[in-house]
Design a protein around this motif. Structure first.
Motif, PDB file in Angstrom:
ATOM      1  N   GLU A  49     -12.011  -8.977 -46.131  1.00 41.18           N
ATOM      2  CA  GLU A  49     -11.665  -8.807 -47.544  1.00 41.18           C
ATOM      3  C   GLU A  49     -11.546 -10.200 -48.147  1.00 41.18           C
ATOM      4  N   HIS A  87      -9.239  -5.127 -40.671  1.00 40.84           N
ATOM      5  CA  HIS A  87      -9.822  -6.175 -41.506  1.00 40.84           C
ATOM      6  C   HIS A  87      -8.913  -7.388 -41.625  1.00 40.84           C
ATOM      7  N   ALA A 134      -8.018 -10.333 -44.332  1.00 36.32           N
ATOM      8  CA  ALA A 134      -8.155 -10.666 -45.751  1.00 36.32           C
ATOM      9  C   ALA A 134      -8.003 -12.167 -45.935  1.00 36.32           C
ATOM     10  N   VAL A 148      -4.960  -6.480 -40.960  1.00 34.56           N
ATOM     11  CA  VAL A 148      -4.606  -5.061 -40.914  1.00 34.56           C
ATOM     12  C   VAL A 148      -4.924  -4.474 -39.545  1.00 34.56           C
ATOM     13  N   HIS A 180      -3.734 -11.463 -45.131  1.00 35.53           N
ATOM     14  CA  HIS A 180      -3.141 -10.445 -44.263  1.00 35.53           C
ATOM     15  C   HIS A 180      -4.157  -9.980 -43.238  1.00 35.53           C
ATOM     16  N   PHE A 232     -14.452  -6.067 -50.513  1.00 35.41           N
ATOM     17  CA  PHE A 232     -14.517  -5.840 -49.073  1.00 35.41           C
ATOM     18  C   PHE A 232     -15.957  -5.973 -48.590  1.00 35.41           C
TER      19      PHE A 232
HETATM   20 FE   FE2 Z   1      -6.494  -5.618 -47.278  1.00 35.61          FE
END
Ligand code: FE2
Length: 367
Positions: free
Chosen positions: A335, A256, A258, A175, A173, A322
């Motif tokens: 992440e 961030h 991931a 963000v 993902h 993280f």
């Molecule tokens: Fe996340």
């Protein structure tokens, strides 16, 4: 027909970072994160205004790009925001149609649909805007056998060999951080333009520490391949970490990225060996995490040693960690996540995570 039929997404194509010094950023992602260099475009290949390095690890493709002159949009982006995500590019069956649908549904057109061609075939591209200066490029590359895009030449890593990598597999993902009061606007954008649905939301009561709070909603496509959590700051005693981001990024942007691993213990061990710095987790976290999460395949001892977090939801559990921010500005970080069924985002870890981020924020004098 499901709501997403007008905007089918086949997956992530690449994430492009606009940075101050792409030559050094490429070296960092190769050496620290185990990416392998695949392609390059720049003055030597007839591109006059920029240099771009294409880096891959399993299904993850990063592109790092710098402008070569002060008046370049890339240089201005890096000056205003620091190194960060410019383009979250998505694979679609038909980039022209995706652009037409998106703009018709209110998206800001940035680059009209166009075709790039070379001896390896052709690629269709079109770009729309999202929050801040971040964009989504629609990519259709069914008819392309080249290394990345027309205009790029194959190039090996600076050490001359491919890197075996650290076990990072795919993007899980990405963000976004947006301004106070703007989260629902961007949730609406992803609903309207992409036909996405809200899979989960967290209020400031869920995500608050003694000092700061944030709200978050997660948007996802029909199949759950593409996930876009969107955060906004909430009122706290001190400056929220989202406010700190917005201040130093000079506006909204990607907080961030991931990256999924199949063996987070090995991945994090390798990343640490290569010098990647992670947020620390208080010792106290591991006192009750076993009770909270229950039985897992990994050894708690490994997780505790590497400071990996664990969480469980209705569908299974997940492990995550993280990194510290990837540049001097307190903006973008990464992440590493390993999912065992769980489809959530580690909300049970939010408090531990945010307290860890706040310790860093306090060290910077921004709390
Ligand atoms: Fe996340």
């Amino acid at each position: 027909m499901s709501a997403t039929d007008f905007m089918p997404l086949d997956g992530w194509d690449h994430i492009e970072f606009w940075v101050g010094n792409a030559k050094q950023a490429a070296f960092y992602y190769e050496q620290a994160f185990g990416f392998t260099r695949r392609a390059y475009a720049g003055p030597e290949t007839g591109i006059r205004d920029r240099a771009s390095y294409v880096l891959e690890q399993s299904d993850i493709r990063f592109v790092v790009t710098s402008g070569l002159r002060g008046d370049s949009d890339i240089t201005k982006f890096a000056c205003s925001h620091g190194d960060g995500v410019k383009d979250i590019a998505l694979l679609v069956p038909d980039a022209r149609e995706a652009y037409r649908q998106a703009v018709q549904r209110g998206a800001r057109g940035i680059v009209e649909p166009h075709t790039l061609e070379d001896e390896f075939g052709q690629v269709e591209l079109a770009t729309i805007g999202t929050y801040g200066d971040v964009v989504h490029t629609f990519v259709t590359r069914n008819d392309y056998a080249g290394v990345y895009l027309p205009g790029y030449v194959e190039q090996q890593s600076s050490n001359g060999t491919g890197d075996a990598g650290v076990g990072l597999l795919n993007v899980d993902h990405v963000v976004g951080n947006v301004e106070l009061g703007r989260m629902d606007h961007w949730v609406g954008f992803y609903e309207r333009v992409f036909g996405m649905t809200e899979m989960i939301h967290f209020s400031d009561e869920d995500i608050s520490t003694e000092y700061s709070a944030l709200m978050s909603k997660v948007m996802t496509d029909g199949e759950g391949k593409i996930k876009f959590p969107i955060n906004e700051p909430a009122e706290g005693k001190r400056k929220s970490q989202i406010e700190e981001y917005l201040e130093f990024n000079q506006g909204p942007g990607s907080q961030h990225v991931a990256l999924a691993s199949e063996n987070i213990v090995q991945t994090v061990e390798a990343l640490k060996e290569r010098g990647v710095l992670f947020l620390s987790t208080p010792e106290a976290y591991y006192e009750d995490v076993g009770d909270r999460v229950g039985e897992i395949d990994e050894s708690w001892e490994d997780l505790r040693r590497l400071l990996i977090l664990a969480d469980r939801d209705d569908d299974g559990y997940l492990l995550q960690i993280f990194t510290k921010t990837a540049q001097d500005r307190p903006t973008l970080f990464f992440e590493v996540i390993e999912r065992h069924g769980a489809r959530g985002f580690g909300d049970g870890n939010f408090k531990a995570l945010f307290e860890a981020i706040e310790r860093e924020q306090a060290l910077r004098g921004n709390l």
